[in-house]
Write a protein that holds these residues in place. Sequence first.
Motif, PDB file in Angstrom:
ATOM      1  N   ASP A   1      58.053  44.459  84.237  1.00 44.80           N
ATOM      2  CA  ASP A   1      58.345  45.802  84.612  1.00 44.80           C
ATOM      3  C   ASP A   1      57.290  46.176  85.514  1.00 44.80           C
ATOM      4  O   ASP A   1      57.168  47.500  85.887  1.00 44.80           O
ATOM      5  CB  ASP A   1      59.063  46.759  83.682  1.00 44.80           C
ATOM      6  N   ARG A   2      56.148  45.374  85.558  1.00 42.74           N
ATOM      7  CA  ARG A   2      54.798  45.812  86.054  1.00 42.74           C
ATOM      8  C   ARG A   2      54.887  45.274  87.554  1.00 42.74           C
ATOM      9  O   ARG A   2      55.390  44.244  87.940  1.00 42.74           O
ATOM     10  CB  ARG A   2      53.939  45.212  85.562  1.00 42.74           C
ATOM     11  N   HIS A   3      54.400  46.141  88.485  1.00 47.84           N
ATOM     12  CA  HIS A   3      54.217  45.852  89.715  1.00 47.84           C
ATOM     13  C   HIS A   3      53.186  44.821  90.021  1.00 47.84           C
ATOM     14  O   HIS A   3      52.261  44.694  89.575  1.00 47.84           O
ATOM     15  CB  HIS A   3      53.883  46.849  90.676  1.00 47.84           C
ATOM     16  N   THR A   4      53.569  43.469  90.652  1.00 43.69           N
ATOM     17  CA  THR A   4      52.827  42.711  91.355  1.00 43.69           C
ATOM     18  C   THR A   4      52.698  42.432  92.742  1.00 43.69           C
ATOM     19  O   THR A   4      53.726  42.836  93.460  1.00 43.69           O
ATOM     20  CB  THR A   4      53.047  41.446  90.412  1.00 43.69           C
TER      21      THR A   4
ATOM     22  N   THR B   1      62.902  34.001  90.798  1.00 40.60           N
ATOM     23  CA  THR B   1      62.952  33.668  89.472  1.00 40.60           C
ATOM     24  C   THR B   1      64.267  32.978  89.291  1.00 40.60           C
ATOM     25  O   THR B   1      65.320  33.195  90.041  1.00 40.60           O
ATOM     26  CB  THR B   1      62.873  34.856  88.753  1.00 40.60           C
ATOM     27  N   HIS B   2      64.269  32.092  88.393  1.00 36.45           N
ATOM     28  CA  HIS B   2      65.715  31.343  88.000  1.00 36.45           C
ATOM     29  C   HIS B   2      66.305  32.056  86.984  1.00 36.45           C
ATOM     30  O   HIS B   2      67.582  32.203  86.942  1.00 36.45           O
ATOM     31  CB  HIS B   2      65.332  29.838  87.377  1.00 36.45           C
ATOM     32  N   ALA B   3      65.774  32.911  86.154  1.00 36.04           N
ATOM     33  CA  ALA B   3      66.451  33.681  85.159  1.00 36.04           C
ATOM     34  C   ALA B   3      65.348  34.738  84.593  1.00 36.04           C
ATOM     35  O   ALA B   3      64.043  34.548  84.774  1.00 36.04           O
ATOM     36  CB  ALA B   3      66.839  32.775  84.083  1.00 36.04           C
ATOM     37  N   PHE B   4      65.735  35.801  83.997  1.00 38.60           N
ATOM     38  CA  PHE B   4      64.916  36.600  83.150  1.00 38.60           C
ATOM     39  C   PHE B   4      65.572  37.167  81.921  1.00 38.60           C
ATOM     40  O   PHE B   4      66.761  37.277  81.917  1.00 38.60           O
ATOM     41  CB  PHE B   4      64.522  37.923  84.187  1.00 38.60           C
ATOM     42  N   MET B   5      64.885  37.801  81.200  1.00 42.40           N
ATOM     43  CA  MET B   5      65.458  38.557  80.254  1.00 42.40           C
ATOM     44  C   MET B   5      64.694  39.651  79.905  1.00 42.40           C
ATOM     45  O   MET B   5      63.373  40.284  80.323  1.00 42.40           O
ATOM     46  CB  MET B   5      64.961  37.713  78.721  1.00 42.40           C
ATOM     47  N   VAL B   6      65.692  40.781  79.251  1.00 45.85           N
ATOM     48  CA  VAL B   6      65.153  42.101  79.193  1.00 45.85           C
ATOM     49  C   VAL B   6      65.317  42.727  77.882  1.00 45.85           C
ATOM     50  O   VAL B   6      66.301  42.379  77.340  1.00 45.85           O
ATOM     51  CB  VAL B   6      66.205  43.083  80.134  1.00 45.85           C
ATOM     52  N   ASP B   7      64.495  43.218  77.411  1.00 47.11           N
ATOM     53  CA  ASP B   7      64.368  43.852  75.897  1.00 47.11           C
ATOM     54  C   ASP B   7      65.343  45.115  75.843  1.00 47.11           C
ATOM     55  O   ASP B   7      64.615  46.241  76.192  1.00 47.11           O
ATOM     56  CB  ASP B   7      62.943  43.931  75.276  1.00 47.11           C
TER      57      ASP B   7
END
Length: 315
Positions: free
Chosen positions: A129-132, A138-144
């Motif tokens: 969630d930080r700007h890069t 991305t192939h996939a991601f997870m969110v807490d």
Amino acid sequence: MLRHGLRRDYLRREDALPVVRGRLLVERQVTRRYGMLDRLECRYDERSADILDNRLCGAALHFAARAAKDAEVRTTARRLAADFGGVCTFDGFDVRSAAEHLTYHRANEHYRDAHRWARMLLDGSSFTDRHTRNSRVTHAFMVDMNALFEDFVTRLLQDAFSGSDVSVRAQESMPRAIRGEGGGSYTEIRPDIQLVQGRGANARRCSIDAKYKLYAERNVATSDLFQGFVYAQAAGGSAAAPTAFIVYASDRNVPSRTVTLHRGDDAVAARVTYVAVNVPEVLGSLAARDKLLADLRGLMAPSRRVPSAVGASAG
């Protein structure tokens, strides 16, 4: 994979051997080793675990052993990388080239998920969630979702009490709430959010815990309830029956409910009120959001000793 045995396949090899193996490469033998019979140029197939399926996993484990922040993960990755390194090589591994040449069939279908994670790790194809500055696919991601919902509730409360004398404080500890025999701090407690009105020892406080749980369909878990009672007592000051709040996510409107803690004389010692946030409605309608903010102000203002607008109560 290691427990069940790594996959092996036949690989084409070419080498100078003391005896013929596979096919003798006559032209190469004549041009390179004319008149010498101590070594014979051969081409042969050898069954080996040094194949792309294993090399991709090994390269990702080798990278994880260096890059993981958690010491236990690094140790585990280092051990597994050594096991893979015993049967295959992965120095200078090119993940993009590997991805182009990977095909799946009955013999290696069980590698697919491991390869997906390995490619994500080696490609760096993930995001936070930080700007890069570097844009990646991305192939996939997870969110807490627990952390996300806590941030969401914090923002709602900040908006609800904006312009008032109530400050909204996220993750502020209460170090002297629990003390040892000598009067010093024994341990600290840290509610997700505190509403604070006033300053110093006379400040009025109200603690709120954000829970991404399905409390619209069942009672609050005992552990969350006990935690709420502790927070209520620690933040309640001189209030006769202090109240703490649990705010949970819901997909529909649910009346607020209150559970009370009773002393031996049956007097109420503390209350925990759990409040539903209809997330789809709040996100989809400004009017619904404004109504929720008004309800939160009326329900949670620290100056209120007993919460109103409570739909049901359980002793």
